[in-house]
Design a protein around this motif. Sequence first.
Motif, PDB file in Angstrom:
ATOM      1  N   CYS A  94      -6.064   7.664 -10.727  1.00 46.34           N
ATOM      2  CA  CYS A  94      -6.006   8.924 -10.045  1.00 46.34           C
ATOM      3  C   CYS A  94      -7.298   9.055  -9.277  1.00 46.34           C
ATOM      4  CB  CYS A  94      -5.761  10.063 -10.916  1.00 46.34           C
ATOM      5  SG  CYS A  94      -7.177  10.567 -12.096  1.00 46.34           S
ATOM      6  N   ILE A  95      -7.614   9.881  -8.322  1.00 47.01           N
ATOM      7  CA  ILE A  95      -8.717  10.134  -7.462  1.00 47.01           C
ATOM      8  C   ILE A  95      -9.105  11.712  -7.440  1.00 47.01           C
ATOM      9  CG2 ILE A  95      -7.627   9.816  -5.496  1.00 47.01           C
ATOM     10  CD1 ILE A  95     -10.163   8.564  -4.322  1.00 47.01           C
ATOM     11  N   SER A  96     -10.273  11.779  -7.641  1.00 52.75           N
ATOM     12  CA  SER A  96     -10.669  13.314  -7.323  1.00 52.75           C
ATOM     13  C   SER A  96     -11.035  13.377  -5.713  1.00 52.75           C
ATOM     14  CB  SER A  96     -11.815  13.905  -8.130  1.00 52.75           C
ATOM     15  OG  SER A  96     -12.449  14.914  -7.523  1.00 52.75           O
ATOM     16  N   SER A  97     -10.402  14.405  -5.159  1.00 52.61           N
ATOM     17  CA  SER A  97     -10.764  14.345  -3.779  1.00 52.61           C
ATOM     18  C   SER A  97     -12.003  15.113  -3.599  1.00 52.61           C
ATOM     19  CB  SER A  97      -9.617  15.210  -2.947  1.00 52.61           C
ATOM     20  OG  SER A  97      -8.266  14.825  -3.188  1.00 52.61           O
ATOM     21  N   ARG A  98     -12.504  15.593  -4.214  1.00 50.13           N
ATOM     22  CA  ARG A  98     -13.618  16.446  -4.245  1.00 50.13           C
ATOM     23  C   ARG A  98     -14.980  15.390  -4.284  1.00 50.13           C
ATOM     24  NH1 ARG A  98     -14.643  21.729  -7.725  1.00 50.13           N
ATOM     25  NH2 ARG A  98     -13.228  22.439  -6.209  1.00 50.13           N
ATOM     26  N   ASP A  99     -14.976  14.602  -5.311  1.00 47.19           N
ATOM     27  CA  ASP A  99     -16.136  13.671  -5.276  1.00 47.19           C
ATOM     28  C   ASP A  99     -15.849  12.034  -5.146  1.00 47.19           C
ATOM     29  OD1 ASP A  99     -16.550  13.892  -9.037  1.00 47.19           O
ATOM     30  OD2 ASP A  99     -15.161  13.039  -7.822  1.00 47.19           O
ATOM     31  N   GLY A 100     -14.575  11.852  -5.216  1.00 52.04           N
ATOM     32  CA  GLY A 100     -14.082  10.476  -4.796  1.00 52.04           C
ATOM     33  C   GLY A 100     -14.188   9.637  -6.255  1.00 52.04           C
ATOM     34  N   SER A 101     -14.265  10.341  -7.314  1.00 52.90           N
ATOM     35  CA  SER A 101     -14.320   9.692  -8.777  1.00 52.90           C
ATOM     36  C   SER A 101     -12.833   9.114  -8.734  1.00 52.90           C
ATOM     37  CB  SER A 101     -14.809  10.536  -9.800  1.00 52.90           C
ATOM     38  OG  SER A 101     -13.982  11.821  -9.701  1.00 52.90           O
ATOM     39  N   THR A 102     -12.689   7.839  -9.391  1.00 56.31           N
ATOM     40  CA  THR A 102     -11.766   7.376  -9.698  1.00 56.31           C
ATOM     41  C   THR A 102     -11.268   6.814 -10.945  1.00 56.31           C
ATOM     42  OG1 THR A 102     -12.198   5.207  -9.215  1.00 56.31           O
ATOM     43  CG2 THR A 102     -11.404   6.408  -7.260  1.00 56.31           C
ATOM     44  N   THR A 133      -5.135  23.237  -1.448  1.00 55.81           N
ATOM     45  CA  THR A 133      -6.581  22.807  -1.149  1.00 55.81           C
ATOM     46  C   THR A 133      -6.946  21.583  -1.623  1.00 55.81           C
ATOM     47  OG1 THR A 133      -7.383  25.149  -0.934  1.00 55.81           O
ATOM     48  CG2 THR A 133      -8.912  23.437  -1.073  1.00 55.81           C
ATOM     49  N   PHE A 134      -6.836  20.518  -0.965  1.00 52.93           N
ATOM     50  CA  PHE A 134      -7.095  19.046  -1.281  1.00 52.93           C
ATOM     51  C   PHE A 134      -8.302  19.058  -2.179  1.00 52.93           C
ATOM     52  CE2 PHE A 134      -5.008  15.264  -0.868  1.00 52.93           C
ATOM     53  CZ  PHE A 134      -6.046  14.236  -0.426  1.00 52.93           C
ATOM     54  N   ASP A 135      -9.291  19.645  -2.159  1.00 53.08           N
ATOM     55  CA  ASP A 135     -10.596  19.373  -2.670  1.00 53.08           C
ATOM     56  C   ASP A 135     -10.421  19.842  -4.186  1.00 53.08           C
ATOM     57  OD1 ASP A 135     -13.279  19.613  -0.247  1.00 53.08           O
ATOM     58  OD2 ASP A 135     -11.732  18.119  -0.793  1.00 53.08           O
ATOM     59  N   ASP A 136      -9.330  20.759  -4.417  1.00 49.95           N
ATOM     60  CA  ASP A 136      -9.239  21.536  -5.838  1.00 49.95           C
ATOM     61  C   ASP A 136      -8.521  20.782  -6.628  1.00 49.95           C
ATOM     62  OD1 ASP A 136      -9.022  25.109  -4.441  1.00 49.95           O
ATOM     63  OD2 ASP A 136     -10.868  23.560  -4.721  1.00 49.95           O
ATOM     64  N   TYR A 137      -8.161  19.611  -6.385  1.00 49.61           N
ATOM     65  CA  TYR A 137      -7.217  18.851  -7.127  1.00 49.61           C
ATOM     66  C   TYR A 137      -7.771  17.203  -7.262  1.00 49.61           C
ATOM     67  CZ  TYR A 137      -4.014  22.637  -7.511  1.00 49.61           C
ATOM     68  OH  TYR A 137      -3.307  23.863  -7.586  1.00 49.61           O
ATOM     69  N   ARG A 189       0.771  -1.191   0.015  1.00 51.62           N
ATOM     70  CA  ARG A 189       0.111  -0.035   0.002  1.00 51.62           C
ATOM     71  C   ARG A 189       0.895   1.210   0.106  1.00 51.62           C
ATOM     72  NH1 ARG A 189      -4.407   2.306   4.207  1.00 51.62           N
ATOM     73  NH2 ARG A 189      -2.646   2.940   5.523  1.00 51.62           N
ATOM     74  N   LEU A 190       0.753   2.144  -1.052  1.00 54.30           N
ATOM     75  CA  LEU A 190       1.508   3.206  -1.244  1.00 54.30           C
ATOM     76  C   LEU A 190       0.727   4.366  -0.619  1.00 54.30           C
ATOM     77  CD1 LEU A 190       2.791   2.931  -4.949  1.00 54.30           C
ATOM     78  CD2 LEU A 190       3.969   2.024  -2.705  1.00 54.30           C
ATOM     79  N   SER A 191       1.212   5.342  -0.022  1.00 54.80           N
ATOM     80  CA  SER A 191       0.578   6.634   0.551  1.00 54.80           C
ATOM     81  C   SER A 191       1.163   7.669   0.023  1.00 54.80           C
ATOM     82  CB  SER A 191       0.855   6.736   2.344  1.00 54.80           C
ATOM     83  OG  SER A 191       0.315   5.399   2.663  1.00 54.80           O
ATOM     84  N   CYS A 192       0.371   8.778  -0.164  1.00 56.87           N
ATOM     85  CA  CYS A 192       0.861  10.091  -0.658  1.00 56.87           C
ATOM     86  C   CYS A 192       0.161  11.035   0.048  1.00 56.87           C
ATOM     87  CB  CYS A 192       0.454  10.288  -2.183  1.00 56.87           C
ATOM     88  SG  CYS A 192       0.785  11.802  -2.882  1.00 56.87           S
ATOM     89  N   ALA A 193       1.005  11.558   0.964  1.00 52.95           N
ATOM     90  CA  ALA A 193       0.632  12.630   2.021  1.00 52.95           C
ATOM     91  C   ALA A 193       0.955  14.125   1.290  1.00 52.95           C
ATOM     92  CB  ALA A 193       1.533  12.526   3.293  1.00 52.95           C
ATOM     93  N   ALA A 194      -0.320  14.886   1.003  1.00 45.81           N
ATOM     94  CA  ALA A 194      -0.124  16.227   0.601  1.00 45.81           C
ATOM     95  C   ALA A 194      -0.381  17.482   1.498  1.00 45.81           C
ATOM     96  CB  ALA A 194      -1.180  16.137  -0.473  1.00 45.81           C
ATOM     97  N   SER A 195       0.215  18.539   1.110  1.00 47.40           N
ATOM     98  CA  SER A 195       0.218  19.636   1.870  1.00 47.40           C
ATOM     99  C   SER A 195       0.494  20.938   1.094  1.00 47.40           C
ATOM    100  CB  SER A 195       0.940  19.701   3.156  1.00 47.40           C
ATOM    101  OG  SER A 195       2.357  19.490   2.862  1.00 47.40           O
ATOM    102  N   LYS A 241      -9.535  12.471   3.476  1.00 44.84           N
ATOM    103  CA  LYS A 241      -9.599  13.854   3.344  1.00 44.84           C
ATOM    104  C   LYS A 241      -9.226  14.532   4.629  1.00 44.84           C
ATOM    105  CE  LYS A 241     -12.930  15.753   0.836  1.00 44.84           C
ATOM    106  NZ  LYS A 241     -14.154  16.296   0.338  1.00 44.84           N
ATOM    107  N   ALA A 242      -9.462  13.718   5.618  1.00 40.77           N
ATOM    108  CA  ALA A 242      -9.062  14.351   6.970  1.00 40.77           C
ATOM    109  C   ALA A 242      -7.520  14.521   7.074  1.00 40.77           C
ATOM    110  CB  ALA A 242      -9.700  13.378   8.168  1.00 40.77           C
ATOM    111  N   LYS A 243      -6.719  13.398   6.336  1.00 41.88           N
ATOM    112  CA  LYS A 243      -5.374  13.227   6.729  1.00 41.88           C
ATOM    113  C   LYS A 243      -4.567  13.883   5.236  1.00 41.88           C
ATOM    114  CE  LYS A 243      -5.226   9.283   9.398  1.00 41.88           C
ATOM    115  NZ  LYS A 243      -4.789   7.679   9.730  1.00 41.88           N
TER     116      LYS A 243
END
Length: 122
Positions: A50-58, A28-32, A19-25, A74-76
């Motif tokens: 890829c995944i949209s953080s806004r609507d969860g589409s993959t 605005t997470f929802d804009d990408y 399981r790979l993780s990608c921590a973003a900072s 999204k919390a993390k």
Amino acid sequence: EVQLVESGGGLVQAGGSLRLSCAASGFTFDDYAIAWFRQAPGKEREGVSCISSRDGSTYYLPFVKGRFTISSDKAKNTVYLQMNSLKPEDTAVYYCATAPLGYGCFNKNDYWGQGTQVTVSS
């Protein structure tokens, strides 16, 4: 400052999982959307999922569909790539990258992580 930090790579036998993780900072997470790419030695970099953080589409490329699952916490501000039934041909450096909504997953990736190595032994 935009930062993407991948983790979770390693050495695994064929048929195994990682399981790979990608921590973003720094944005605005929802804009990408967040896209995963990979680059194997001697090959061009290719999009994986890829995944949209806004609507969860993959979205998945055909060669990983059914084996890999992308998800977002999204919390993390973190995106995960669960990779099952790994094959030796999945060996590559895996990168995550930002993808602004409306431009497609793999067309306009301005920010990248440093990459994490995945090696699948036969």
